[in-house]
Scaffold this motif. Structure first.
Motif, mmCIF file in Angstrom:
data_model
loop_
_atom_site.group_PDB
_atom_site.id
_atom_site.type_symbol
_atom_site.label_atom_id
_atom_site.label_comp_id
_atom_site.label_asym_id
_atom_site.label_seq_id
_atom_site.Cartn_x
_atom_site.Cartn_y
_atom_site.Cartn_z
ATOM 1 N N LYS A 37 28.020 7.896 -12.553
ATOM 2 C CA LYS A 37 27.235 7.621 -11.344
ATOM 3 C C LYS A 37 26.963 8.913 -10.580
ATOM 4 C CE LYS A 37 27.227 4.833 -7.150
ATOM 5 N NZ LYS A 37 27.969 3.860 -6.327
ATOM 6 N N ALA A 40 24.418 10.924 -12.428
ATOM 7 C CA ALA A 40 23.082 10.333 -12.254
ATOM 8 C C ALA A 40 22.517 10.668 -10.882
ATOM 9 C CB ALA A 40 23.146 8.816 -12.451
ATOM 10 N N ILE A 41 23.337 10.581 -9.856
ATOM 11 C CA ILE A 41 22.886 10.920 -8.500
ATOM 12 C C ILE A 41 22.471 12.382 -8.427
ATOM 13 C CG2 ILE A 41 23.667 11.218 -6.110
ATOM 14 C CD1 ILE A 41 25.294 8.631 -6.449
ATOM 15 N N GLU A 43 21.434 14.234 -10.899
ATOM 16 C CA GLU A 43 20.199 14.391 -11.675
ATOM 17 C C GLU A 43 18.997 13.860 -10.896
ATOM 18 O OE1 GLU A 43 18.428 12.989 -15.987
ATOM 19 O OE2 GLU A 43 20.603 13.039 -15.703
ATOM 20 N N ILE A 44 19.192 12.729 -10.218
ATOM 21 C CA ILE A 44 18.111 12.156 -9.394
ATOM 22 C C ILE A 44 17.752 13.110 -8.262
ATOM 23 C CG2 ILE A 44 17.583 10.328 -7.731
ATOM 24 C CD1 ILE A 44 19.176 8.422 -9.605
ATOM 25 N N ASP A 45 18.745 13.663 -7.592
ATOM 26 C CA ASP A 45 18.489 14.614 -6.508
ATOM 27 C C ASP A 45 17.744 15.842 -7.018
ATOM 28 O OD1 ASP A 45 19.670 12.972 -4.651
ATOM 29 O OD2 ASP A 45 21.610 14.012 -4.679
ATOM 30 N N TYR A 47 15.809 16.021 -9.670
ATOM 31 C CA TYR A 47 14.444 15.595 -10.019
ATOM 32 C C TYR A 47 13.599 15.425 -8.758
ATOM 33 C CZ TYR A 47 10.652 12.823 -12.017
ATOM 34 O OH TYR A 47 9.426 12.356 -12.380
ATOM 35 N N ARG A 48 14.190 14.796 -7.719
ATOM 36 C CA ARG A 48 13.469 14.570 -6.467
ATOM 37 C C ARG A 48 13.066 15.911 -5.830
ATOM 38 N NH1 ARG A 48 17.032 11.592 -3.442
ATOM 39 N NH2 ARG A 48 16.167 9.681 -4.265
ATOM 40 N N ARG A 51 10.187 17.430 -7.829
ATOM 41 C CA ARG A 51 8.911 16.746 -7.583
ATOM 42 C C ARG A 51 8.389 17.052 -6.173
ATOM 43 N NH1 ARG A 51 6.017 15.376 -11.624
ATOM 44 N NH2 ARG A 51 5.178 13.612 -10.523
#
Length: 118
Positions: A37, A40-41, A43-45, A47-48, A51
């Motif tokens: 988890k 994943a967080i 990786e999401i941060d 990616y965000r 972008r």
């Protein structure tokens, strides 16, 4: 009987070891889920942020060109207003004289189509 109770004791110990191993596996699973988890967080941060950076770059390139257009239009408008104002001040006096002379200088004369009958 002792062998029987000894067999029960072995079964109880085996059951306890299995229970301990099961609890240990559950703990490892929980730790691994928590770690997954967190990964994943992260990786999401990442990616965000990537972008958002791309969006800001695109926005800057688009808005930057619009800003330049806006500045050019503003400059052209200012120049046109300046030219019109200078033309107005330059030609106002001569136009006022021409207008006043046309209105005030009356030369009475008979119209060519007028027929005088006696």
């Amino acid at each position: 009987m002792t062998s029987h109770s000894q067999g029960i004791q072995q079964l109880l110990q085996a059951e306890k070891r299995a229970k301990d191993k099961l609890e240990e596996a559950k703990k490892r699973k929980g730790k691994r889920l928590k770690q997954a988890k967190e990964e994943a967080i992260a990786e999401i941060d990442h990616y965000r942020l990537q972008r958002e950076k791309e969006f800001r770059n695109k926005q800057t390139s688009v808005m930057g060109s619009q800003g330049n257009l806006s500045a050019k239009i503003e400059e052209q408008t200012t120049e046109t207003v300046r030219n019109l104002t200078s033309s107005y001040h330059k030609n106002m006096e001569s136009m006022m004289k021409k207008l006043l002379s046309t209105i005030c200088d009356i030369n009475p004369e008979v119209h060519p189509n007028f027929r005088y009958t006696v």
